[in-house]
Design a protein around this motif. Structure first.
Motif, PDB file in Angstrom:
ATOM      1  N   LYS A  40       9.570 -40.311  19.534  1.00  0.00           N
ATOM      2  CA  LYS A  40       9.825 -40.679  20.921  1.00  0.00           C
ATOM      3  C   LYS A  40      11.047 -39.930  21.416  1.00  0.00           C
ATOM      4  O   LYS A  40      12.121 -40.030  20.823  1.00  0.00           O
TER       5      LYS A  40
ATOM      6  N   THR B 274      13.523 -48.696  19.138  1.00  0.00           N
ATOM      7  CA  THR B 274      12.483 -47.861  19.743  1.00  0.00           C
ATOM      8  C   THR B 274      11.208 -47.920  18.917  1.00  0.00           C
ATOM      9  O   THR B 274      10.107 -48.025  19.477  1.00  0.00           O
TER      10      THR B 274
ATOM     11  N   ASP C 218       7.657 -47.065  30.337  1.00  0.00           N
ATOM     12  CA  ASP C 218       8.307 -47.585  29.138  1.00  0.00           C
ATOM     13  C   ASP C 218       9.160 -48.765  29.540  1.00  0.00           C
ATOM     14  O   ASP C 218      10.017 -48.642  30.416  1.00  0.00           O
TER      15      ASP C 218
ATOM     16  N   PRO D  76       4.763 -43.591  22.597  1.00  0.00           N
ATOM     17  CA  PRO D  76       5.323 -42.493  21.800  1.00  0.00           C
ATOM     18  C   PRO D  76       5.091 -41.138  22.462  1.00  0.00           C
ATOM     19  O   PRO D  76       4.109 -40.950  23.184  1.00  0.00           O
ATOM     20  N   THR D  77       6.017 -40.224  22.222  1.00  0.00           N
ATOM     21  CA  THR D  77       5.851 -38.850  22.689  1.00  0.00           C
ATOM     22  C   THR D  77       4.759 -38.181  21.856  1.00  0.00           C
ATOM     23  O   THR D  77       3.930 -37.440  22.374  1.00  0.00           O
TER      24      THR D  77
ATOM     25  N   ILE E 137       7.672 -49.327  20.306  1.00  0.00           N
ATOM     26  CA  ILE E 137       6.403 -48.583  20.283  1.00  0.00           C
ATOM     27  C   ILE E 137       5.317 -49.437  19.630  1.00  0.00           C
ATOM     28  O   ILE E 137       4.189 -49.518  20.105  1.00  0.00           O
TER      29      ILE E 137
END
Lengths: 308, 280
Positions: free
Chosen positions: A11, A44, B278, A55-56, A48
């Motif tokens: 992330k 983080t 987010d 997430p990236t 997630i």
């Protein structure tokens, strides 16, 4: 099937990699400690897992269900004590537990859950707006336990709890694990984790730097034991002399004490001999296993910043 | 298993019901209906005249209440719902809810339903006063007028709740949500008609012709104006000549669909934004 499986989880917030290629496997039925200093990426990763944050790259699954696309199915089996949550100040403690039970479609007795986390019936009748932080934390734990979840995710669960509360929390975690359910426990407080966890992962700067049982970590690091010698006087130059011994990792002294960490337990006798030969009288000997804290410091290289 | 959004709505309702905002809403609406329905009768009797107890007088009271509602309901509905998601997100309560099985969609729908019901109950309570006055003073209960007045008021309230929930879902803080709902109120309720008047005046001046269809449609475009036009058309027809416009785009079904769209579309758009963000 693994309770939690993360692969290549990454992330990025702007230029910062909060989580950087995390691989993690938490088996069903184990108590898993997720360790790391503040800012290491624990929150983080959990965010997630709970689909608060996307997430990236990489993915994470819970009981084989994808955390991004099968959120409801996952949360039906999950009990969560989230980080940075807030309670509904106009609802009573009992109403909070009922909310969790209703939304999980469970029909347990809310009063039993309230009791289990150490809140009294009169606490449960009060509005959560009047709760102390510790009581709020207990209530949030009761909500997490609602519906007897297969996986309990506890984010920094001991924050706000007094030592008594922390001990009760460990009891609850153990009880949960005894029913072969899984507990995933994030903390920067090491002794909490050491006391209950079967396995731990240490996260540092977004990466998993170690993942093993606590004993396994000890072996791998070789920081087996720590000896404390109580002496009548500390001989001149003894630290340098002991430091040359095979199997001694580090030596420290202060008036009346010599500390030695050794990777090889058999070197202890040599240490004692050397100290006596240098003219000191040994009054007492104490040996202890390396604490998780020392392991932690060894892995992250910044033990001094860790709160214990 | 009950639907999760319904469960979210029930819990949100349980919570919001205890808020002072709800009591204030009921208070404001009830005060208004009391003032509108009771004062004229009292004054007439006080000046020694006999009460003109005909259907038209009674209708005028309902119409007056609807006119007041067209301003009061939008601002109260926006205030009642603008924090529903943004507030919970800022405080962290959303984490509690989203750690449980409900999805983000369930949360948005649940909040929208709960706050709409809350507004509708406040409106309903206020019109109970109107019912009592009607029966007591006029010995008559105009059911059709009552039905449309309450029904359309609730529908308009739902439209503004939809706008507020949509905004609340799409913003990340209380301040952002507040700024946006106030902006929406000022534009759609306060400034819309004067602005449109100015524009159509300029257009008419320039073209030397009647305002065209687009402007006539824009005139009823904001939910409060849609409500007004629909009310005049449906309730006005009960006592006077029908005022439903010949133009298709101002026909009752179109206005009705427009009002419903005002409720649904902002919620849907807000959800699309909310689903992607987010929640840190």
């Amino acid at each position: 099937m693994a309770a939690i499986q993360a692969s290549g989880l990454t992330k990025r917030f702007g230029n910062l990699y909060a989580v950087d290629g995390v691989d993690l496997i938490v088996e069903e039925g184990e108590v898993f400690g997720f360790l790391g200093p503040n800012g290491a990426g624990k929150s983080t990763t959990i965010n997630i897992l709970l689909d608060f944050v996307r997430p990236t790259s990489g993915s994470v699954s819970v009981f084989g269900l994808d955390a991004q696309s099968e959120t409801t199915a996952i949360r039906e089996r999950l009990g969560v004590l989230p980080e940075g949550y807030d309670l509904y100040e106009r609802l009573t403690g009992r109403e909070h537990v009922e909310l969790a039970l209703d939304l999980k479609d469970a029909d347990e007795d809310p009063d039993a859950l309230v009791d289990r986390v150490g809140l009294t019936p009169s606490d449960a009748r009060r509005k959560a707006g009047e709760y102390s932080h510790g009581m709020g934390q207990r209530l949030a734990l009761a909500m997490a336990l609602a519906g007897d979840p297969d996986l309990l995710i506890l984010a920094e669960p001991t924050s706000g709890l007094d030592p008594n509360g922390a001990r009760e929390l460990r009891e609850i975690v153990r009880e949960h694990a005894q029913q072969s359910k899984t507990v995933f426990f994030s903390s920067h407080i090491l002794e909490q984790v050491e006391a209950v966890c079967d396995r731990v992962a240490i996260l540092y700067q977004g990466r998993v730097v170690a993942q093993d049982t606590i004993d396994g970590l000890r072996k791998e690091l070789g920081s087996g034991e720590r000896i404390t010698l109580t002496v009548n006087r500390v001989p001149e130059g003894i630290a340098e002399k002991l430091g040359t011994l095979q199997g001694v990792a580090s030596v420290g002294t202060e008036p009346g004490f010599v500390y030695v960490s050794c990777t090889d337990p058999t070197v202890k006798i040599d240490v004692i001999d050397d100290v006596r030969n240098a003219g000191a009288k040994i009054v007492d000997i104490n040996t202890s296993k390396a604490s998780l804290e020392e392991l932690f410091a060894a892995y992250t290289g910044q033990g001094e910043e860790v709160v214990v | 298993m009950t639907k999760r959004w319904l469960e979210v709505a029930r819990k949100d309702f349980q919570y919001a019901r205890r808020s002072n905002v709800f009591l204030v809403l009921v208070g404001i609406f009830t005060f208004l209906t009391m003032a509108i329905f009771i004062l004229p009768g009292v004054l007439t009797v006080a000046f020694g005249d006999s009460l003109p107890a005909d259907a038209t007088t009674e209708w005028q009271l309902f119409q007056a209440s609807a006119t007041a509602g067209a301003t009061v309901i939008p601002i109260t509905a926006l205030i009642a719902a603008y924090l529903s998601i943004a507030g919970e997100r800022q405080s962290g309560r959303i984490r509690v809810l989203l750690s449980l099985p409900p999805s983000r969609q369930d949360v948005v729908i649940g909040k929208f339903v709960s706050r709409s019901v809350l507004m509708s109950i406040a409106i309903g309570v206020a019109y109970l006063v109107a019912v009592v006055v009607s029966v007591a003073f006029y010995r008559d209960l105009p059911l059709v007028t009552l039905f449309w007045t309450v029904g359309l008021s609730c529908l308009m309230a739902t439209s503004f709740v939809g706008l507020a929930v949509g905004i609340s879902a799409a913003t990340r803080s209380r301040m952002q949500a507040l700024a946006l709902v106030l902006f929406i109120f000022v534009v759609t309720v306060v400034l819309w008609t004067p602005l449109l008047g100015a524009i159509s005046g300029l257009v008419a001046f320039g073209l030397d012709s009647q305002p065209d269809g687009l402007i006539a449609f824009l005139d009823v475009f904001p939910p409060s104006s849609t409500f007004g036009a629909l009310y005049d058309s449906l309730v006005g027809a009960l006592v006077g000549p029908a005022t439903e416009s010949d133009a298709f785009y101002r026909s009752d079904p179109v206005l009705f669909v427009l009002l419903v769209a005002w409720a649904v579309v902002p919620v849907a758009l807000g959800y699309v934004v909310f689903e992607r963000v987010d929640l840190t």
